[in-house]
Design a protein around this motif. Structure first.
Motif, PDB file in Angstrom:
ATOM      1  N   ALA A   1       0.815  -1.218   0.000  1.00 15.20           N
ATOM      2  CA  ALA A   1       0.000   0.000   0.000  1.00 15.20           C
ATOM      3  C   ALA A   1       0.846   1.265   0.000  1.00 15.20           C
ATOM      4  N   LYS A   2       2.160   1.107   0.243  1.00 18.67           N
ATOM      5  CA  LYS A   2       3.112   2.220   0.317  1.00 18.67           C
ATOM      6  C   LYS A   2       2.679   3.233   1.384  1.00 18.67           C
ATOM      7  N   THR A   3       2.560   2.706   2.610  1.00 23.33           N
ATOM      8  CA  THR A   3       2.240   3.557   3.750  1.00 23.33           C
ATOM      9  C   THR A   3       3.176   3.246   4.914  1.00 23.33           C
ATOM     10  N   VAL A   4       3.411   4.263   5.735  1.00 21.70           N
ATOM     11  CA  VAL A   4       4.194   4.126   6.962  1.00 21.70           C
ATOM     12  C   VAL A   4       3.238   4.246   8.141  1.00 21.70           C
ATOM     13  N   SER A   5       3.333   3.322   9.093  1.00 18.97           N
ATOM     14  CA  SER A   5       2.473   3.352  10.277  1.00 18.97           C
ATOM     15  C   SER A   5       3.226   3.985  11.443  1.00 18.97           C
ATOM     16  N   LEU A   6       2.586   4.961  12.099  1.00 22.30           N
ATOM     17  CA  LEU A   6       3.159   5.619  13.265  1.00 22.30           C
ATOM     18  C   LEU A   6       2.337   5.274  14.500  1.00 22.30           C
ATOM     19  N   ALA A   7       3.031   5.028  15.611  1.00 25.78           N
ATOM     20  CA  ALA A   7       2.348   4.764  16.874  1.00 25.78           C
ATOM     21  C   ALA A   7       1.772   6.062  17.416  1.00 25.78           C
ATOM     22  N   ALA A   8       0.825   5.948  18.308  1.00 24.78           N
ATOM     23  CA  ALA A   8       0.292   7.122  18.999  1.00 24.78           C
ATOM     24  C   ALA A   8       1.400   7.760  19.824  1.00 24.78           C
ATOM     25  N   TYR A   9       1.375   9.078  19.921  1.00 23.21           N
ATOM     26  CA  TYR A   9       2.374   9.796  20.719  1.00 23.21           C
ATOM     27  C   TYR A   9       1.747  10.199  22.042  1.00 23.21           C
ATOM     28  N   VAL A  10       2.411   9.818  23.142  1.00 22.89           N
ATOM     29  CA  VAL A  10       1.908  10.159  24.468  1.00 22.89           C
ATOM     30  C   VAL A  10       2.896  11.070  25.166  1.00 22.89           C
ATOM     31  N   ASP A  11       2.384  11.929  26.063  1.00 25.27           N
ATOM     32  CA  ASP A  11       3.254  12.855  26.770  1.00 25.27           C
ATOM     33  C   ASP A  11       3.840  12.202  28.023  1.00 25.27           C
ATOM     34  N   ALA A  12       4.561  12.980  28.830  1.00 22.86           N
ATOM     35  CA  ALA A  12       5.245  12.448  30.009  1.00 22.86           C
ATOM     36  C   ALA A  12       4.266  11.890  31.038  1.00 22.86           C
ATOM     37  N   ASP A  13       3.012  12.320  30.995  1.00 22.71           N
ATOM     38  CA  ASP A  13       2.004  11.832  31.928  1.00 22.71           C
ATOM     39  C   ASP A  13       1.219  10.647  31.382  1.00 22.71           C
ATOM     40  N   GLY A  14       1.608  10.166  30.191  1.00 21.18           N
ATOM     41  CA  GLY A  14       0.914   9.031  29.606  1.00 21.18           C
ATOM     42  C   GLY A  14      -0.346   9.385  28.851  1.00 21.18           C
TER      43      GLY A  14
END
Length: 444
Positions: A95-108
Motif C-alpha cells: 500500500a506504500k504507507t508508513v504506520s506511526l504509533a500514537a504519541y503520548v506525553d510524560a504523563d501518559g
C-alpha cells in the motif's frame, strides 16, 4: 506541522531526524517545498533534535542540552517541509504507507493518535539502539546514551552520587575515605570521550562546592573494553596516545575484559574481576532498531537494511536507507561503511542529488564513502585523531589544539548544513558568550 503537500505531489518521507535525516529533509525542503511539486515529510519520535556525538557532554554536564536542541517543527517551517511526530512501527510496502504509533506525553496522555502516512519514496535513517549482547543485568542496571533524556538522567545521578558520598551515604575506601566509582563499558569513541569529560566534571563540581571529594583521589573512573586496546576501530597509534592521556587523568583502563554481568553496584568480568560501580554506562555496541526486521527486506547480522550502492534497499527500489540503520557496501575495505557521523553526512549529501535524479527520471549514481579520518575529544584536556585523504597523501596523526579545533568544527559543519553559514556564525558567537556567563558544568 509544517507545510502540507498536495495530493498530487510526489511524496518523500524521511523517517529519522538524526544528523543525516534532518540534513536531507532540510535540503529537500529548500529545493522542492516552495513549489509544491514534491512534498517532503520528516518523521521522528522526538520533537527535538540534538547531534548525537554531543551526548557524552550532556551526560558529563559540560553541555546543557536545552541550548543545543533544535525543534523539528520550527526547522520544518523555516525550510518548507512537513514534520510528523511519532515512532515508526511498520511499513505496508504494497500500500506504500508508513504506520506511526500514537504519541503520548510524560504523563501518559495521548497527544497524537496512531496514523498512517502515504509515500512514493521512503528514506529510512532511524539510527541505532544500544546492543547489550544479552549480558545479565545490563539493561536493568546500566545507562545507555542513546538520547538526551538518558544522558541527562546519568548527569543527575552523578551529582547525587557525589553529594551522597561526601555525606557518608555511599561507599568508602579501606582507610575510610568516601569514594564514587563510575564504570564505563566499551572503550570506543563514546566511552573514551565520556571518561575524560567525567574527570573534568568531578573537578568542576568540587570547585563549586557541590561536594568536598578529591576529584582524582575519591572519584574513580573505570573504562572497560573487551578487546585488546581502547578505540579498536581507530589506528593503533591513536589508541596508544589516547590511553597515555587517559592515564594522566587517572582513568583506570581495563582491556581484554569481557563483561559477564552488571550488578546494581558492580561490574563482573570473565576473568573474575569485581569492579565497584555506583554508576554504570553501557557504550559497548549498537544494533539496528527491531522494527526493521518487520519490513520483509534483507537485513545484516546487526539488523540493518542491506542496501545497494545507490542506497536503495535490496528488494524494494522505493525504499532507501542510510546511516547507522543501513548496511552499505564499502568495496575498498571489503566490508560495510562504518556507523559514523561523517558517513551519515556524506550519504545525506549523496541522497539529495540521487533523489533529484530519480524525480527527473535519470539513472541513480553509486555512493562512494570517503574516509576523512577520525577525531576523539578528551574535553578541554586535549583531542587526538587521524586525518586521511588525497591532500595529505595518506594518514596523518594530529593531537592537541589543532585536533580540538577540528573536532569542534565537525559540529559547526552540521549546524551550517541545517542553517547556513550566517546563522552558524551567529550560533557560534551566542554559545561562546553564554559559556562566559554560566558554570562550565550544569549543576542542577
Amino acid at each position: 506541522m509544517g507545510t502540507e503537500g498536495s495530493g498530487s505531489a510526489h511524496r518523500i518521507i524521511v523517517v529519522g531526524g538524526g544528523a543525516g535525516g534532518l540534513e536531507l529533509a532540510t535540503r529537500l525542503g529548500d529545493k522542492f517545498g516552495r513549489r509544491g511539486a514534491v512534498a517532503v515529510v520528516l518523521v521522528d519520535r522526538s520533537p527535538t533534535h540534538i547531534w548525537k556525538p554531543l551526548l557524552h557532554e550532556v551526560a558529563a554536564g559540560s553541555m546543557d542540552p536545552n541550548t543545543h536542541q533544535l525543534e523539528y517543527a520550527a526547522q520544518a517551517l523555516w525550510h518548507h517541509f512537513e514534520f510528523q511526530l511519532g515512532e515508526m512501527v511498520g511499513v505496508d510496502r504494497a500500500a506504500k504507507t508508513v504506520s506511526l504509533a500514537a504519541y503520548v506525553d510524560a504523563d501518559g496522555e495521548e497527544v497524537l493518535p496512531a496514523r498512517t502516512l502515504p509515500y512514493d519514496t521512503l528514506v529510512l535513517s532511524i539510527g541505532s539502539v544500544t546492543h547489550f549482547f544479552g549480558v545479565p543485568g545490563a539493561a536493568e542496571h546500566a545507562i545507555a546514551l542513546d538520547t538526551a533524556e538518558q544522558a541527562d538522567r546519568f548527569r543527575r545521578r552523578l551529582v547525587s552520587a557525589c553529594v551522597r558520598a561526601q555525606n557518608g551515604l555511599g561507599r568508602a575506601d579501606a582507610d575510610g575515605r568516601p569514594r564514587v566509582d563510575i564504570a564505563i563499558i566499551g572503550a570506543g569513541a563514546t566511552g573514551v570521550e565520556l571518561s575524560a569529560e567525567l574527570r573534568n566534571t568531578a573537578q568542576v563540581l568540587n570547585a563549586y562546592g557541590l561536594h568536598r571529594l578529591d576529584p582524582r583521589r575519591d572519584v574513580h573512573i573505570h573504562l572497560i573494553e573487551a578487546g585488546p586496546r581502547i578505540l579498536p576501530a581507530l589506528s593503533e597509534r591513536v589508541s596508544t596516545e589516547t590511553a597515555k592521556l587517559l592515564r594522566k587523568l587517572e582513568v583506570d583502563i581495563f582491556t581484554s575484559e569481557r563483561v559477564t554481568e552488571i550488578a546494581p553496584d558492580a561490574v563482573l568480568t570473565a576473568s573474575g574481576k569485581h569492579i565497584d560501580a555506583d554508576l554504570t554506562v553501557w557504550a559497548a555496541g549498537i544494533k539496528a532498531p527491531p522494527v526493521l526486521a518487520t519490513l520483509g527486506l534483507p537485513t545484516s547480522r546487526l539488523g540493518q537494511i542491506v542496501v545497494k550502492p545507490t542506497l536503495q534497499s535490496e528488494g524494494d527500489p522505493d525504499i532507501f536507507a542510510f546511516g547507522d540503520c543501513a548496511s552499505c557496501p564499502w568495496p575498498e575495505k571489503q566490508g560495510s561503511v562504518p556507523p559514523r557521523a561523517q558517513a551519515a553526512h556524506q550519504q545525506a549529501t549523496f541522497l539529495y542529488g540521487a533523489l533529484r535524479a530519480r524525480l527527473e527520471g535519470k539513472p541513480l549514481p553509486s555512493f562512494a564513502f570517503k574516509d576523512l579520518g577520525s577525531l576523539v575529544s578528551l574535553g578541554h584536556f586535549s583531542a587526538v585523531g587521524s586525518l586521511m585523504g588525497g591532500l595529505i597523501g595518506g594518514s596523518m596523526f594530529i593531537e592537541g589544539v589543532m585536533a580540538r579545533l577540528m573536532y569542534t568544527s565537525l559540529y559547526r559543519m552540521h549546524v551550517m548544513a541545517l542553517h547556513g553559514a550566517l546563522r552558524m556564525g551567529l550560533d557560534t558567537i551566542t554559545h561562546w558568550l553564554r559559556s562566559k556567563t554560566r558554570p562550565r558544568v550544569k549543576l542542577h
